[in-house]
Design a protein around this motif. Sequence first.
Motif, PDB file in Angstrom:
ATOM      1  N   GLY A 143       9.417 -23.912 -11.454  1.00 24.98           N
ATOM      2  CA  GLY A 143       8.913 -23.377 -12.700  1.00 24.98           C
ATOM      3  C   GLY A 143       8.201 -22.049 -12.513  1.00 24.98           C
ATOM      4  N   ALA A 144       7.272 -22.025 -11.572  1.00 26.64           N
ATOM      5  CA  ALA A 144       6.490 -20.801 -11.353  1.00 26.64           C
ATOM      6  C   ALA A 144       7.400 -19.616 -11.039  1.00 26.64           C
ATOM      7  CB  ALA A 144       5.495 -21.019 -10.222  1.00 26.64           C
ATOM      8  N   GLU A 145       8.444 -19.879 -10.267  1.00 28.53           N
ATOM      9  CA  GLU A 145       9.372 -18.790  -9.935  1.00 28.53           C
ATOM     10  C   GLU A 145      10.097 -18.276 -11.165  1.00 28.53           C
ATOM     11  OE1 GLU A 145      12.190 -19.125  -6.507  1.00 28.53           O
ATOM     12  OE2 GLU A 145      10.982 -20.895  -6.174  1.00 28.53           O
ATOM     13  N   SER A 146      10.399 -19.163 -12.082  1.00 34.04           N
ATOM     14  CA  SER A 146      11.093 -18.692 -13.290  1.00 34.04           C
ATOM     15  C   SER A 146      10.132 -17.861 -14.141  1.00 34.04           C
ATOM     16  CB  SER A 146      11.705 -19.849 -14.081  1.00 34.04           C
ATOM     17  OG  SER A 146      10.709 -20.687 -14.607  1.00 34.04           O
ATOM     18  N   VAL A 147       8.846 -18.218 -14.125  1.00 33.61           N
ATOM     19  CA  VAL A 147       7.855 -17.409 -14.850  1.00 33.61           C
ATOM     20  C   VAL A 147       7.703 -16.043 -14.178  1.00 33.61           C
ATOM     21  CG1 VAL A 147       5.412 -17.233 -15.512  1.00 33.61           C
ATOM     22  CG2 VAL A 147       6.625 -19.399 -15.806  1.00 33.61           C
ATOM     23  N   GLU A 148       7.658 -16.043 -12.847  1.00 31.84           N
ATOM     24  CA  GLU A 148       7.601 -14.760 -12.125  1.00 31.84           C
ATOM     25  C   GLU A 148       8.758 -13.862 -12.550  1.00 31.84           C
ATOM     26  OE1 GLU A 148       5.336 -13.632  -9.875  1.00 31.84           O
ATOM     27  OE2 GLU A 148       4.192 -15.460 -10.146  1.00 31.84           O
TER      28      GLU A 148
ATOM     29  N   ALA B 267      10.481 -13.985 -15.236  1.00 34.99           N
ATOM     30  CA  ALA B 267      10.344 -13.587 -16.646  1.00 34.99           C
ATOM     31  C   ALA B 267       9.366 -12.422 -16.794  1.00 34.99           C
ATOM     32  CB  ALA B 267       9.879 -14.789 -17.479  1.00 34.99           C
ATOM     33  N   LEU B 268       8.254 -12.486 -16.081  1.00 32.72           N
ATOM     34  CA  LEU B 268       7.255 -11.415 -16.180  1.00 32.72           C
ATOM     35  C   LEU B 268       7.821 -10.107 -15.622  1.00 32.72           C
ATOM     36  CD1 LEU B 268       4.083 -13.428 -15.016  1.00 32.72           C
ATOM     37  CD2 LEU B 268       4.705 -12.844 -17.377  1.00 32.72           C
ATOM     38  N   LYS B 269       8.495 -10.217 -14.490  1.00 31.16           N
ATOM     39  CA  LYS B 269       9.119  -9.028 -13.902  1.00 31.16           C
ATOM     40  C   LYS B 269      10.157  -8.437 -14.843  1.00 31.16           C
ATOM     41  CE  LYS B 269      10.461  -8.651  -9.527  1.00 31.16           C
ATOM     42  NZ  LYS B 269      11.084  -9.036  -8.215  1.00 31.16           N
TER      43      LYS B 269
ATOM     44  N   LYS C 208       6.691  -1.605 -19.805  1.00 25.15           N
ATOM     45  CA  LYS C 208       5.267  -1.833 -20.123  1.00 25.15           C
ATOM     46  C   LYS C 208       4.705  -2.936 -19.237  1.00 25.15           C
ATOM     47  CE  LYS C 208       6.116  -0.246 -24.775  1.00 25.15           C
ATOM     48  NZ  LYS C 208       6.155  -0.549 -26.208  1.00 25.15           N
ATOM     49  N   HIS C 209       3.396  -3.040 -19.201  1.00 32.15           N
ATOM     50  CA  HIS C 209       2.828  -3.911 -18.170  1.00 32.15           C
ATOM     51  C   HIS C 209       1.768  -4.895 -18.632  1.00 32.15           C
ATOM     52  CE1 HIS C 209       4.683  -0.454 -16.191  1.00 32.15           C
ATOM     53  NE2 HIS C 209       5.128  -1.402 -15.404  1.00 32.15           N
ATOM     54  N   LYS C 210       1.521  -4.962 -19.929  1.00 35.09           N
ATOM     55  CA  LYS C 210       0.503  -5.897 -20.408  1.00 35.09           C
ATOM     56  C   LYS C 210       1.156  -7.162 -20.966  1.00 35.09           C
ATOM     57  CE  LYS C 210      -2.848  -5.500 -23.202  1.00 35.09           C
ATOM     58  NZ  LYS C 210      -3.708  -5.049 -24.340  1.00 35.09           N
ATOM     59  N   PHE C 211       0.458  -8.287 -20.786  1.00 38.47           N
ATOM     60  CA  PHE C 211       0.978  -9.537 -21.322  1.00 38.47           C
ATOM     61  C   PHE C 211      -0.079 -10.217 -22.178  1.00 38.47           C
ATOM     62  CE2 PHE C 211       3.542  -8.631 -17.669  1.00 38.47           C
ATOM     63  CZ  PHE C 211       4.820  -8.946 -18.115  1.00 38.47           C
ATOM     64  N   ILE C 212       0.404 -10.920 -23.186  1.00 37.24           N
ATOM     65  CA  ILE C 212      -0.502 -11.726 -23.996  1.00 37.24           C
ATOM     66  C   ILE C 212      -0.143 -13.186 -23.767  1.00 37.24           C
ATOM     67  CG2 ILE C 212      -1.235 -12.314 -26.339  1.00 37.24           C
ATOM     68  CD1 ILE C 212      -0.534  -9.372 -27.078  1.00 37.24           C
ATOM     69  N   ALA C 213      -1.146 -13.977 -23.428  1.00 38.05           N
ATOM     70  CA  ALA C 213      -0.925 -15.418 -23.211  1.00 38.05           C
ATOM     71  C   ALA C 213      -1.947 -16.173 -24.047  1.00 38.05           C
ATOM     72  CB  ALA C 213      -1.065 -15.743 -21.728  1.00 38.05           C
TER      73      ALA C 213
ATOM     74  N   ILE D  15      18.874  -8.057 -22.045  1.00 38.06           N
ATOM     75  CA  ILE D  15      17.578  -8.191 -21.368  1.00 38.06           C
ATOM     76  C   ILE D  15      17.910  -8.733 -19.985  1.00 38.06           C
ATOM     77  CG2 ILE D  15      15.304  -9.320 -21.437  1.00 38.06           C
ATOM     78  CD1 ILE D  15      15.653  -9.450 -24.478  1.00 38.06           C
ATOM     79  N   GLU D  16      18.165  -7.839 -19.060  1.00 38.42           N
ATOM     80  CA  GLU D  16      18.779  -8.265 -17.799  1.00 38.42           C
ATOM     81  C   GLU D  16      18.268  -7.454 -16.617  1.00 38.42           C
ATOM     82  OE1 GLU D  16      23.083  -8.145 -18.246  1.00 38.42           O
ATOM     83  OE2 GLU D  16      22.862  -8.713 -20.352  1.00 38.42           O
ATOM     84  N   PHE D  17      18.300  -8.100 -15.460  1.00 37.88           N
ATOM     85  CA  PHE D  17      18.106  -7.366 -14.203  1.00 37.88           C
ATOM     86  C   PHE D  17      19.428  -6.729 -13.813  1.00 37.88           C
ATOM     87  CE2 PHE D  17      14.777 -10.721 -13.207  1.00 37.88           C
ATOM     88  CZ  PHE D  17      13.704  -9.844 -13.208  1.00 37.88           C
ATOM     89  N   GLU D  18      19.337  -5.653 -13.051  1.00 36.02           N
ATOM     90  CA  GLU D  18      20.560  -5.106 -12.465  1.00 36.02           C
ATOM     91  C   GLU D  18      20.586  -5.398 -10.966  1.00 36.02           C
ATOM     92  OE1 GLU D  18      20.887  -1.001 -14.182  1.00 36.02           O
ATOM     93  OE2 GLU D  18      19.811  -2.119 -15.745  1.00 36.02           O
ATOM     94  N   THR D  19      21.681  -5.074 -10.339  1.00 36.93           N
ATOM     95  CA  THR D  19      21.888  -5.391  -8.920  1.00 36.93           C
ATOM     96  C   THR D  19      20.660  -5.064  -8.070  1.00 36.93           C
ATOM     97  OG1 THR D  19      24.185  -4.825  -9.270  1.00 36.93           O
ATOM     98  CG2 THR D  19      23.492  -5.078  -6.981  1.00 36.93           C
ATOM     99  N   SER D  20      20.246  -6.030  -7.291  1.00 35.57           N
ATOM    100  CA  SER D  20      19.135  -5.896  -6.335  1.00 35.57           C
ATOM    101  C   SER D  20      17.739  -5.853  -6.959  1.00 35.57           C
ATOM    102  CB  SER D  20      19.280  -4.648  -5.455  1.00 35.57           C
ATOM    103  OG  SER D  20      20.471  -4.730  -4.733  1.00 35.57           O
TER     104      SER D  20
END
Length: 390
Positions: free
Chosen positions: A107-112, A114-116, A124-129, A266-271
Amino acid sequence: MFSSPEEVFEKEKKYMMQTYKRPRMVLKEGKGATVKDSFGKEYIDCVGGIAVNAVGYCHPMVVNAIKEQAGKLMHISNLYYTEPQVELAEKLSGISGMDKVFFCNSGAESVEAALKLASKVTGKHKFIAAEGSFHGRTLGSLSVTFETKFRSVFEPLLLNGVEFVRYNDAEAIRKAMDDDTAAVILEPIQGETGIIIPSEGYLKEVREICTEEGVLLILDEIQTGFGRTGRWFCKEHEDVEPDIMTVAKAMGAGFPIGAMLAKEGIEFETSEHASTFGGNPLACATALAAIKVIEDEKLVERSRELGAYFMEKLHEDAIGSNPIVKEIRGKGLMIGIELTKPCGEMVEKALERNILINCTSDTVVRLVPPLVISKEQIDKVISVLYEILQ
Ligand SMILES: *Cc1c(COP(=O)(O)O)cnc(C)c1O
């Protein structure tokens, strides 16, 4: 290997960091919604490996899938294509309505992830929780986790731009947003904080605010996913579509696997992100089997029906009107009984009477049994809780 449970307790103490507090018994095997300890004493399990064992212990389809895949190819790394991984991605997309998948192991890894991802796509770099949130124990996921008891000795944490706002208050989220806000991260029901269910309309309103302000919405369905609340995912109760969603817990029927899901674009690219074990063939074959069991045995519907039955019985049996009980709340088979005092004693007494329950946030008894639990087992659990409360 061990001559007695005492030997297990002693060696655990000698060789393991004391991160967990556990009752003095050793669990050896399970079947359906029950587990047995080393003396053969059988318990009805309302903890379910913390909402992980949705399809019950040792489901033959899951066991066979593991045996079969382990005999073929367990791990090969993400440098190569494998079929179970792609099949699982397609399946997840189908049941979740999300478009793209990244596989990880918890779970924690999936949150990591998601934040990345939210930082990367928004720049942007701020989050609201939310106050009361729980998103995991790694430094990033801990940064968006509210409780002081989990955070304080590690502060300052990695993400310094996190603002916590009251849960169940959509306008507070709008007020907390600024030009650097990447995303809002929320649990659709707060699990670790004691099964806190927001009012109807809250998530929809948050979704609208995020869309208006151009901020991403991350829903953490790690605990609520895979039928737990009586829908495949809790978001369906309110017909809300997040931009990013995190899942894990019940996904692999007990085999460690997690995933981050996102909408097209909303995707990562290679590497940009990777995981050595993430989505390996064994984990994916197991998750495919777990999902198939949930489908074949209609466990999503079962969770909805048995959850309603459970809640009704809790009220009928006057548990709800007991002065020690403050509130009973739940959705599907995710149920919390809030007491007016700490519930440690109740957990111990239930254990003596062959029922496993657990306590979240000190005063809430959490019931998240395998979705295969039977009505008779629920009746038994209720009669034991009733007895203890008397
Ligand atoms: C359990 C949980 C996590 C953390 O998952 P791990 O697999 O323990 O890292 C994150 N978010 C929620 C909502 C959870 O219930």
